[in-house]
Design a protein around this motif. Sequence first.
Motif, PDB file in Angstrom:
ATOM      1  N   ASN A 155      56.448  36.429  38.415  1.00 31.61           N
ATOM      2  CA  ASN A 155      58.283  37.473  38.131  1.00 31.61           C
ATOM      3  C   ASN A 155      58.921  37.283  39.285  1.00 31.61           C
ATOM      4  O   ASN A 155      58.062  37.633  40.616  1.00 31.61           O
ATOM      5  CB  ASN A 155      58.224  39.299  37.724  1.00 31.61           C
ATOM      6  N   SER A 156      59.911  37.586  39.483  1.00 36.45           N
ATOM      7  CA  SER A 156      60.834  37.528  40.883  1.00 36.45           C
ATOM      8  C   SER A 156      61.366  38.472  41.443  1.00 36.45           C
ATOM      9  O   SER A 156      61.511  38.280  42.935  1.00 36.45           O
ATOM     10  CB  SER A 156      62.822  36.962  40.131  1.00 36.45           C
ATOM     11  N   LYS A 157      60.758  39.932  40.571  1.00 38.83           N
ATOM     12  CA  LYS A 157      61.026  41.080  41.039  1.00 38.83           C
ATOM     13  C   LYS A 157      59.820  40.960  42.193  1.00 38.83           C
ATOM     14  O   LYS A 157      59.811  41.728  43.487  1.00 38.83           O
ATOM     15  CB  LYS A 157      61.450  42.205  40.582  1.00 38.83           C
ATOM     16  N   ILE A 158      58.964  40.764  41.672  1.00 40.80           N
ATOM     17  CA  ILE A 158      57.432  40.665  42.668  1.00 40.80           C
ATOM     18  C   ILE A 158      57.369  40.339  43.042  1.00 40.80           C
ATOM     19  O   ILE A 158      56.562  40.215  44.193  1.00 40.80           O
ATOM     20  CB  ILE A 158      56.139  40.247  41.071  1.00 40.80           C
ATOM     21  N   ALA A 159      57.749  38.305  43.299  1.00 45.55           N
ATOM     22  CA  ALA A 159      57.970  37.533  43.679  1.00 45.55           C
ATOM     23  C   ALA A 159      59.081  38.384  45.439  1.00 45.55           C
ATOM     24  O   ALA A 159      58.306  37.994  47.012  1.00 45.55           O
ATOM     25  CB  ALA A 159      58.464  36.338  43.711  1.00 45.55           C
ATOM     26  N   ALA A 160      59.304  38.999  45.165  1.00 46.62           N
ATOM     27  CA  ALA A 160      60.356  39.325  46.573  1.00 46.62           C
ATOM     28  C   ALA A 160      59.698  40.643  47.297  1.00 46.62           C
ATOM     29  O   ALA A 160      60.435  40.926  48.773  1.00 46.62           O
ATOM     30  CB  ALA A 160      61.666  39.971  45.855  1.00 46.62           C
ATOM     31  N   LEU A 161      58.847  40.901  47.318  1.00 43.02           N
ATOM     32  CA  LEU A 161      58.311  41.644  47.457  1.00 43.02           C
ATOM     33  C   LEU A 161      56.954  41.673  48.304  1.00 43.02           C
ATOM     34  O   LEU A 161      56.210  41.977  49.152  1.00 43.02           O
ATOM     35  CB  LEU A 161      57.194  43.162  46.116  1.00 43.02           C
ATOM     36  N   MET A 162      56.690  39.973  48.172  1.00 43.46           N
ATOM     37  CA  MET A 162      55.428  39.538  49.656  1.00 43.46           C
ATOM     38  C   MET A 162      56.116  39.741  50.844  1.00 43.46           C
ATOM     39  O   MET A 162      55.145  40.608  51.347  1.00 43.46           O
ATOM     40  CB  MET A 162      55.339  38.417  48.800  1.00 43.46           C
ATOM     41  N   PRO A 163      57.282  40.041  51.275  1.00 43.46           N
ATOM     42  CA  PRO A 163      57.623  39.716  53.193  1.00 43.46           C
ATOM     43  C   PRO A 163      57.206  41.613  52.656  1.00 43.46           C
ATOM     44  O   PRO A 163      56.633  42.018  54.158  1.00 43.46           O
ATOM     45  CB  PRO A 163      58.478  39.469  52.995  1.00 43.46           C
ATOM     46  N   PHE A 164      57.138  42.265  51.763  1.00 42.44           N
ATOM     47  CA  PHE A 164      57.467  43.854  52.176  1.00 42.44           C
ATOM     48  C   PHE A 164      56.013  44.556  52.281  1.00 42.44           C
ATOM     49  O   PHE A 164      55.523  44.766  52.672  1.00 42.44           O
ATOM     50  CB  PHE A 164      57.682  44.593  50.580  1.00 42.44           C
TER      51      PHE A 164
END
Length: 230
Positions: free
Chosen positions: A2-11
């Motif tokens: 999911n794109s929302k999960i992928a976006a949190l990797m740097p966080f």
Amino acid sequence: MNSKIAALMPFVDFLGAALGSATEVVLHDLTEPENSVVKIVNGHVSGRNVGAPATDFARAIVREYGDSNINFVTDYVCKTVDGRPLQGSSYFVRDEGEVVGMICVNIDPQPFRSLEDALNVFMEAYRHGGSEEYRDANLDAVRAAYSSSSVETLSLGGNDAGVVEQVRALMASMGKTPSELDQAGRMEVVRKLEESGAFLIKGAAADVACELHVSVPSIYRYLQKVRREG
């Protein structure tokens, strides 16, 4: 993913660096519960790696809070597969209202407890009232309560065991061996496993059948009955 999960990797990298090596930060993709861990920093805290499964506790809290407006839960106690207690908190990642992932922060309290013990020894010279035996008993009671309050086991995947360990723990709590369980007892085991989300794991029914010494079709019959009863 999911794109929302992928976006949190740097966080996740940021949180791991900011909170230090005694804090594990885990990103779960709950659309793939059997290998939900897609990012982990300081995985040495629990011993897990990318590809580890979602815990039964994670599935349970998603079922409980998934349809609510609650976005996180904090300050629960979880434990590693070797029995060490951790302090856990989880943030829900939602996509159009549905919980699709979680960021979990698990703190190892051992360094702080070691510091507490050292301070207690130091403060003995200045503490008045109460015997040494009384103080030691109180400290042991607090530690025992903390350890026994664990609600989540952080599974490594494979045969470390989610489902098998759950079945064995349930039978131990009932004081029964597989051969001593009657049909009602086996139904109760299946009911508790269903409540924990254990049957979401691929192959769980076969594992349960093996532990209870019954056939896989029997487990499915018990499961259907449990689900009908609601």
